[in-house]
Design a protein around this motif. Structure first.
Motif, PDB file in Angstrom:
ATOM      1  N   ARG A 128       0.835  -1.214   0.000  1.00 19.27           N
ATOM      2  CA  ARG A 128       0.000   0.000   0.000  1.00 19.27           C
ATOM      3  C   ARG A 128       0.861   1.252   0.000  1.00 19.27           C
ATOM      4  O   ARG A 128       0.540   2.235  -0.672  1.00 19.27           O
ATOM      5  N   GLU A 129       1.977   1.235   0.741  1.00 19.98           N
ATOM      6  CA  GLU A 129       2.850   2.403   0.777  1.00 19.98           C
ATOM      7  C   GLU A 129       3.506   2.668  -0.581  1.00 19.98           C
ATOM      8  O   GLU A 129       3.759   3.800  -0.941  1.00 19.98           O
ATOM      9  N   LYS A 130       3.773   1.606  -1.316  1.00 20.34           N
ATOM     10  CA  LYS A 130       4.407   1.771  -2.621  1.00 20.34           C
ATOM     11  C   LYS A 130       3.423   2.139  -3.723  1.00 20.34           C
ATOM     12  O   LYS A 130       3.746   2.910  -4.619  1.00 20.34           O
ATOM     13  N   THR A 131       2.221   1.556  -3.663  1.00 18.90           N
ATOM     14  CA  THR A 131       1.291   1.697  -4.781  1.00 18.90           C
ATOM     15  C   THR A 131       0.141   2.661  -4.522  1.00 18.90           C
ATOM     16  O   THR A 131      -0.477   3.156  -5.471  1.00 18.90           O
ATOM     17  N   GLY A 132      -0.187   2.911  -3.253  1.00 23.22           N
ATOM     18  CA  GLY A 132      -1.360   3.727  -2.933  1.00 23.22           C
ATOM     19  C   GLY A 132      -2.663   2.975  -3.093  1.00 23.22           C
ATOM     20  O   GLY A 132      -3.746   3.549  -2.941  1.00 23.22           O
ATOM     21  N   LEU A 133      -2.586   1.658  -3.383  1.00 26.26           N
ATOM     22  CA  LEU A 133      -3.763   0.848  -3.668  1.00 26.26           C
ATOM     23  C   LEU A 133      -3.941  -0.245  -2.617  1.00 26.26           C
ATOM     24  O   LEU A 133      -3.068  -0.474  -1.786  1.00 26.26           O
ATOM     25  N   PHE A 134      -5.077  -0.930  -2.684  1.00 24.15           N
ATOM     26  CA  PHE A 134      -5.328  -2.109  -1.871  1.00 24.15           C
ATOM     27  C   PHE A 134      -5.083  -3.362  -2.712  1.00 24.15           C
ATOM     28  O   PHE A 134      -5.165  -3.319  -3.942  1.00 24.15           O
ATOM     29  N   LEU A 135      -4.805  -4.472  -2.049  1.00 27.37           N
ATOM     30  CA  LEU A 135      -4.735  -5.745  -2.758  1.00 27.37           C
ATOM     31  C   LEU A 135      -6.162  -6.181  -3.051  1.00 27.37           C
ATOM     32  O   LEU A 135      -6.897  -6.602  -2.157  1.00 27.37           O
ATOM     33  N   ASP A 136      -6.567  -6.065  -4.322  1.00 26.41           N
ATOM     34  CA  ASP A 136      -7.949  -6.322  -4.702  1.00 26.41           C
ATOM     35  C   ASP A 136      -7.982  -6.807  -6.143  1.00 26.41           C
ATOM     36  O   ASP A 136      -7.157  -6.370  -6.971  1.00 26.41           O
ATOM     37  N   PRO A 137      -8.919  -7.699  -6.496  1.00 29.76           N
ATOM     38  CA  PRO A 137      -9.018  -8.191  -7.874  1.00 29.76           C
ATOM     39  C   PRO A 137      -9.289  -7.097  -8.897  1.00 29.76           C
ATOM     40  O   PRO A 137      -9.137  -7.327 -10.101  1.00 29.76           O
ATOM     41  N   ASN A 196       5.669   1.616  -8.442  1.00 33.08           N
ATOM     42  CA  ASN A 196       6.012   2.386  -7.249  1.00 33.08           C
ATOM     43  C   ASN A 196       5.705   3.846  -7.556  1.00 33.08           C
ATOM     44  O   ASN A 196       6.404   4.485  -8.347  1.00 33.08           O
ATOM     45  N   ILE A 197       4.629   4.364  -6.965  1.00 34.52           N
ATOM     46  CA  ILE A 197       4.193   5.715  -7.333  1.00 34.52           C
ATOM     47  C   ILE A 197       5.120   6.793  -6.772  1.00 34.52           C
ATOM     48  O   ILE A 197       5.053   7.952  -7.196  1.00 34.52           O
ATOM     49  N   ARG A 198       5.984   6.427  -5.842  1.00 33.04           N
ATOM     50  CA  ARG A 198       6.960   7.391  -5.333  1.00 33.04           C
ATOM     51  C   ARG A 198       8.094   7.581  -6.325  1.00 33.04           C
ATOM     52  O   ARG A 198       8.631   8.678  -6.475  1.00 33.04           O
ATOM     53  N   GLN A 199       8.449   6.518  -7.022  1.00 37.17           N
ATOM     54  CA  GLN A 199       9.557   6.561  -7.968  1.00 37.17           C
ATOM     55  C   GLN A 199       9.104   6.672  -9.418  1.00 37.17           C
ATOM     56  O   GLN A 199       9.893   7.025 -10.295  1.00 37.17           O
ATOM     57  N   LEU A 206       7.396  -5.887  -6.237  1.00 34.66           N
ATOM     58  CA  LEU A 206       6.002  -6.114  -6.610  1.00 34.66           C
ATOM     59  C   LEU A 206       5.896  -7.078  -7.781  1.00 34.66           C
ATOM     60  O   LEU A 206       4.994  -7.928  -7.820  1.00 34.66           O
ATOM     61  N   LEU A 207       6.815  -6.957  -8.731  1.00 35.46           N
ATOM     62  CA  LEU A 207       6.845  -7.915  -9.840  1.00 35.46           C
ATOM     63  C   LEU A 207       7.056  -9.327  -9.310  1.00 35.46           C
ATOM     64  O   LEU A 207       6.420 -10.285  -9.776  1.00 35.46           O
ATOM     65  N   ALA A 208       7.933  -9.463  -8.320  1.00 32.86           N
ATOM     66  CA  ALA A 208       8.182 -10.784  -7.726  1.00 32.86           C
ATOM     67  C   ALA A 208       6.954 -11.277  -6.956  1.00 32.86           C
ATOM     68  O   ALA A 208       6.609 -12.471  -7.006  1.00 32.86           O
ATOM     69  N   LEU A 209       6.293 -10.365  -6.241  1.00 32.78           N
ATOM     70  CA  LEU A 209       5.106 -10.742  -5.466  1.00 32.78           C
ATOM     71  C   LEU A 209       4.038 -11.350  -6.367  1.00 32.78           C
ATOM     72  O   LEU A 209       3.431 -12.373  -6.037  1.00 32.78           O
ATOM     73  N   LEU A 288      -9.725   5.121   0.678  1.00 37.52           N
ATOM     74  CA  LEU A 288      -9.526   5.746  -0.623  1.00 37.52           C
ATOM     75  C   LEU A 288      -8.218   5.261  -1.240  1.00 37.52           C
ATOM     76  O   LEU A 288      -7.336   4.751  -0.547  1.00 37.52           O
ATOM     77  N   LEU A 289      -8.083   5.452  -2.537  1.00 36.59           N
ATOM     78  CA  LEU A 289      -6.843   5.158  -3.238  1.00 36.59           C
ATOM     79  C   LEU A 289      -6.037   6.435  -3.417  1.00 36.59           C
ATOM     80  O   LEU A 289      -6.600   7.531  -3.515  1.00 36.59           O
ATOM     81  N   THR A 290      -4.729   6.287  -3.459  1.00 39.21           N
ATOM     82  CA  THR A 290      -3.856   7.368  -3.916  1.00 39.21           C
ATOM     83  C   THR A 290      -3.327   6.953  -5.277  1.00 39.21           C
ATOM     84  O   THR A 290      -2.810   5.846  -5.443  1.00 39.21           O
ATOM     85  N   THR A 291      -3.490   7.809  -6.256  1.00 38.54           N
ATOM     86  CA  THR A 291      -3.139   7.447  -7.618  1.00 38.54           C
ATOM     87  C   THR A 291      -2.427   8.606  -8.301  1.00 38.54           C
ATOM     88  O   THR A 291      -2.501   9.753  -7.836  1.00 38.54           O
TER      89      THR A 291
END
Length: 499
Positions: A128-137, A196-199, A206-209, A288-291
């Motif tokens: 969540r800290e990297k993407t601003g999103l939730f793990l969701d389908p 990674n929305i910070r970078q 995340l690719l590995a996950l 909420l999402l951060t995008t």
């Protein structure tokens, strides 16, 4: 102003239910327009698919139609902007350009169990800290992970570099440039769970996950800038692609929502509330999402977002699946004939719940039926269910920012109904403003591409373009609004164990 000397911007808006092409003149007018439907299939419960070939040939037909209507040549088009449905994923062969499977649409829930398994095995706060999103389908990565897990031979081909994957923008760019460009902008990439929305880059962890080979993914680029040159269709050959935005970010741009706190809602298949946060990156904590809203060069603008999965799709479901109404127009007419839904409450969570609840297992619910209930109350309750979901998102936005929301700008299909917008403002208790120009998504990406082409120099110049809008104000008392909200919350709690 001689538009033929200044040139035009061609905007593509590829949604879930339709594809559109707009030709926008320097004075901001849409001087040619074409729209065609897109088919959506649901082969199994929770599965939502589209034909990738249709996602290319239908926009292609729209382009040919709009250029023909305008009676212009490619040399008069200064640039192309692309707005698209976002989290939908396409997988194809690099050598042939042939899609390997149906496109898995953003509404699809087939990867819900996979998300649950990942959640039980991994540390998700860092995601969540990297993407601003939730793990969701809802997002792209679980869909892609599911595809590759179902077909080991595709994974092997991906590892060899033989396959390409991406959201709908990258699929369109690949086809328009005939395989010369495999690119996506960061507004779309920020919806994948891989960025990674910070970078502003694909994240190796995340690719590995999600077990996604990096060779599958498109090259990232800013939302505004030179992306590639059109080869197909022939009528736009040589025209540069200069802008890409996810459709919801594009409508935010189309509303000219360029300042901190500017907020809009687009009603389409789903409904999406976005608020401009300028360059202030913070991970939302209220469901909420951060995008990433858009990026120009190295500068990124962020947004808070609350997606509602079912809006216009509910009305289509009532017409096509349940067959209680002959048309969407009949639903709107029935709803307008009754001042309230009485005891009836409709929670339209047909594809799970999005923001702020985030429950992929939630199901829709219709409560409060009595012998007095007619189609009119059910129609009214359906529209109220859409409006209350938007109210929940707006409440979360105010809790997140600790600032009151003073107005909401709207667009999309339901925004063409004055009776629905009056219902929405009554539910929210704040003014609702609707531009009279309905193609805000296409206009938004046209503005972006036009800035890159030099058709417009600055946001101030765009702001000076003519704009008219309708404004709606609440007519119900605070007590009546509170009573209705209490009724809604009780019904909502019955759809999900998370509340």
């Amino acid at each position: 102003m001689n538009n033929s000397l200044m040139g035009y911007i061609l905007a593509l808006d590829i949604g879930t239910g339709s594809a559109r092409a707009l030709l926008v003149a320097p004075d901001g007018r849409v001087c040619a327009f074409s729209q065609r439907p897109l088919e959506v299939s649901t082969p199994k419960t929770g599965w939502v698919e589209q034909d990738p070939e249709e996602l290319w040939f239908t926009p292609k037909e729209c382009i040919e139609d709009v250029v023909s209507r305008a009676k212009i040549c490619a040399g008069e088009i200064r640039g192309i902007g692309i707005a698209n449905q976002r989290e939908t994923i396409v997988l194809w062969e690099r050598s042939s350009g042939r899609a390997l499977s149906p496109a898995i649409v953003w509404q699809d829930r087939r990867s819900a169990r996979l998300c649950q398994e990942l959640s039980s095995r991994h540390d998700l706060p860092s995601l969540r800290e990297k993407t601003g999103l939730f793990l969701d389908p809802y997002f792209s990565a679980p869909k892609l992970m599911w595809l590759l897990a179902q077909h080991p031979q595709w994974r092997e081909a991906a590892l060899r570099g033989d396959l390409a994957a991406g959201t709908v923008d990258s699929w369109l760019i690949w086809n328009i440039t005939q395989g010369h460009c495999h690119k996506s902008d960061v507004s779309n990439a920020s919806r994948t769970l891989l960025l990674n929305i910070r970078q502003g880059s694909w994240d190796p962890q995340l690719l590995a996950l999600f077990d996604v080979p990096p060779s599958l993914l498109p090259r990232l680029c800013p939302s505004q800038g030179y992306i590639g040159e059109a080869i197909e269709p022939a009528c736009i050959r040589g025209v540069p692609i200069l802008g890409i935005l996810g459709d919801q970010q594009a409508s935010l741009f189309g509303h000219r929502a360029w300042n901190l706190g500017d907020t809009k809602c687009t009603y389409g298949t789903g409904a999406f509330v976005l608020q401009n946060r300028e360059d202030r990156l913070s991970i939302a904590s209220q469901g909420l999402l951060t995008t990433i809203a858009w990026a120009t060069g190295q500068e990124r603008t962020y947004a808070f977002e609350g997606p509602v999965f079912v809006a216009g799709a509910l009305l289509e479901w009532l017409v096509n699946n349940v067959k209680w109404f002959e048309s969407v127009e009949e639903i709107l007419e029935c709803a307008a004939q009754t001042p309230n839904s009485e005891t009836v409450t409709f929670v339209p969570s047909l594809c799970g719940l999005g923001s702020p609840s985030w429950d992929p297992e939630a199901t829709g619910i219709l409560l409060g039926l009595t012998p007095r209930t007619t189609k009119r109350e059910i129609a009214r309750a359906a529209l109220e269910g859409i409006a209350w979901q938007i109210a929940d998102v707006c409440e979360a936005l105010q809790a997140e920012t600790q600032k009151p929301l003073v107005e909401l700008w709207v667009d999309g299909g339901l925004a063409r109904s004055p009776s629905f917008l009056q219902l929405q403002t009554d539910v929210l208790g704040i003014p609702v403003k609707c531009p009279n120009e309905v193609e805000l998504t296409g206009l938004g990406v046209a503005y972006l591409a036009g800035l890159e082409a030099g058709v417009w120099k600055t946001h101030d110049e765009l702001e000076s373009l003519p704009r008219s809008f309708s404004e709606y104000h609440p007519t119900v008392s605070p007590q009546e609004r509170a009573d209705r909200r209490d009724q809604w919350k009780k019904a909502l709690a019955k759809t999900t164990s998370s509340l």
